[in-house]
Design a protein around this motif. Structure first.
Motif, PDB file in Angstrom:
ATOM      1  N   ALA A 134      -2.168  -8.487  -1.914  1.00 19.60           N
ATOM      2  CA  ALA A 134      -0.700  -8.551  -1.970  1.00 19.60           C
ATOM      3  C   ALA A 134      -0.141  -8.144  -3.328  1.00 19.60           C
ATOM      4  N   GLU A 135      -0.959  -8.266  -4.374  1.00 20.84           N
ATOM      5  CA  GLU A 135      -0.476  -7.866  -5.705  1.00 20.84           C
ATOM      6  C   GLU A 135      -0.218  -6.364  -5.772  1.00 20.84           C
ATOM      7  N   HIS A 136      -0.733  -5.625  -4.794  1.00 22.68           N
ATOM      8  CA  HIS A 136      -0.520  -4.171  -4.773  1.00 22.68           C
ATOM      9  C   HIS A 136       0.580  -3.758  -3.792  1.00 22.68           C
ATOM     10  N   TYR A 137       1.261  -4.731  -3.193  1.00 25.62           N
ATOM     11  CA  TYR A 137       2.291  -4.439  -2.193  1.00 25.62           C
ATOM     12  C   TYR A 137       3.644  -4.926  -2.679  1.00 25.62           C
ATOM     13  N   ARG A 138       4.667  -4.250  -2.215  1.00 26.88           N
ATOM     14  CA  ARG A 138       6.040  -4.705  -2.440  1.00 26.88           C
ATOM     15  C   ARG A 138       6.669  -4.869  -1.061  1.00 26.88           C
ATOM     16  N   PHE A 139       7.068  -6.098  -0.733  1.00 26.79           N
ATOM     17  CA  PHE A 139       7.598  -6.404   0.597  1.00 26.79           C
ATOM     18  C   PHE A 139       9.119  -6.292   0.609  1.00 26.79           C
ATOM     19  N   HIS A 140       9.642  -5.629   1.648  1.00 26.20           N
ATOM     20  CA  HIS A 140      11.084  -5.441   1.812  1.00 26.20           C
ATOM     21  C   HIS A 140      11.490  -5.897   3.210  1.00 26.20           C
ATOM     22  N   GLY A 141      12.622  -6.542   3.311  1.00 27.78           N
ATOM     23  CA  GLY A 141      13.133  -6.942   4.613  1.00 27.78           C
ATOM     24  C   GLY A 141      13.922  -5.831   5.272  1.00 27.78           C
TER      25      GLY A 141
END
Length: 434
Positions: free
Chosen positions: A26-33
């Protein structure tokens, strides 16, 4: 983080964002709604066309790279994902393969092609047809049987039919409420090329099925580049004498041979459907008396209700599966690396026809209970002043006031801890009917 992958989650809320940020990688991901959670969680009215337009505009306005589009909900989110992923070039299964799971008549039809001995007798019918009961009989179905919409969500608008009176009561409810899902589901069907015999059975139709039952469970799995993988089986245990769920338990207590057969059936049917590069779960019954396995239904998503169970027992939420697949990666799902040997999601229910909630446990009361039972999470589903009949996504027999996730070293301790906790949850009501 300039090379971080942008993962868009339809209906992303704070609760799921916290879980996502604990996944492996998850440290390599950016989550967007994409689409506010209230538009998919807190309503029963869905305008699919408007939601697709809103999601499309939001994604087009994003200035970076769109690496994945994902979701964890049933309708409407599940049916929107193939449309959005195809438009923006991200990974998931095709709309046709998804509808072969979610359109209940189409799903039973394709199941019958490869596992006919493991599904009940069924037929589709129009609830607005005054001769529907006669036509169901002509199709070889007799009392008792079960009816439900061609597309539903949860247990809503599902009825056991034992008499003609039961059927006409169900028809009255179905005629009144079926449009809430039928209309938006038909919007999705317009995006697909359907065989003529399936196109004739749109979202306004219902299913009648022979009664099946027994020990209910859910096989959680995924398909990655054509390989069908089942990674866990969760038991679904009901309150005595009613259809309402009491708790989900993981790992399953089913005999090993029965679990193995369910895994085999799962691989057969998902490969036949052509489902690929996406998560799913399949609900089964094992009728212990007849030693028969029945496939109940296929869902085109992980079960959110099971996320905490996998985290407690295996060490990470199985949202890991959805995110990895959406990114085109083989899921990195651990096994038995959690803090507990068994875990459950309990449904704290009342069996009223209706009532007004006059008291809900305070945050301090909930925090004290959660601290007393380590690993416990309590999520009330009602607020003071709320009429129970306004709760969305309820079954036809009860209301779930709270969801409670707990872990333990064995099943006996798990149940004892829940009974202790439940006895101290102080909900109060007025204007009770039923």
């Amino acid at each position: 983080m300039n090379d971080a992958k942008n993962v868009f989650v339809v209906g992303l809320n704070d609760f799921n964002r916290q879980r996502l940020e604990q996944l492996r990688g998850a440290e390599h991901y950016r989550f967007h709604g994409v689409i506010p959670p209230g538009e998919v969680y807190d309503t029963e009215v869905f305008s699919i066309a408007d939601m697709l337009d809103e999601a499309g505009a939001s994604l087009e306005a994003f200035e970076g790279r769109i690496d994945a589009i994902a979701g964890y909900m049933d309708f409407p989110v599940s049916t929107m994902l193939p449309i959005l992923c195809e438009r923006f070039g991200t990974r998931t299964t095709t709309l046709a393969s998804l509808l072969k799971c979610e359109h209940k008549y189409w799903s039973r039809s394709v199941q019958r092609e490869v596992i006919p001995d493991f599904i009940p007798a069924f037929t589709a019918f129009d609830p607005f047809d005054d001769e529907a009961l006669t036509r169901i009989g002509e199709a070889g179905l007799y009392f008792p049987f079960f009816v439900k919409p061609i597309k539903s969500s949860g247990s809503r608008l599902g009825f056991r039919i034992d008499t003609p009176e039961d059927f006409y009561h169900a028809i009255e409810r179905l005629r009144q409420d079926i449009g809430l899902i039928a209309d938006p589901f038909n919007t999705v069907l317009e995006h697909a090329r359907l065989p003529a015999e399936i196109a004739a059975v749109d979202g306004g139709f219902c299913m009648a099925e022979a009664i099946i039952g027994g020990w209910q469970c859910t096989v959680e799995g995924y398909v990655y580049q054509g390989e069908v993988v089942s990674y866990g089986i969760v038991d679904s245990l009901r309150y005595p004498q009613v259809l309402s769920f009491f708790h989900y338990r993981y790992p399953s207590g089913l005999p090993d041979a029965i679990q193995a057969k369910m895994v085999e059936l799962t691989a057969t049917v998902m490969a036949h459907i052509g489902y690929d590069n996406a998560a799913f779960n399949i609900e089964y019954y094992w009728d212990e008396v007849q030693d028969r396995i029945w496939l109940l239904e296929i869902n085109t998503r992980i079960s959110q209700s099971h996320c905490d169970l996998f985290e407690k027992v295996d060490g990470v939420s199985h949202q890991q599966v959805t995110i990895d697949l959406a990114l085109g990666q083989r899921p990195d799902m651990p096994t038995r690396e959690g803090d507990f040997l068994v875990a459950a999601k309990f449904f704290y229910r009342v069996f009223f026809v209706d009532a007004v909630v006059t008291r809900v446990p305070s945050e301090a009361e909930l925090a004290a209970l959660q601290a007393e039972f380590p690993g416990t999470l309590i999520a009330p589903q009602v607020v003071e002043g709320q009429r129970l009949s306004t709760l969305p996504e309820q079954d036809s027999y009860s209301y779930a006031l709270a969801y409670i996730w707990m872990g333990a070293d064995d099943e006996a301790q798990l149940l004892a801890n829940y009974e202790n906790l439940a006895a101290r949850l102080a909900f109060e009501f007025d204007d009770i009917t039923g």
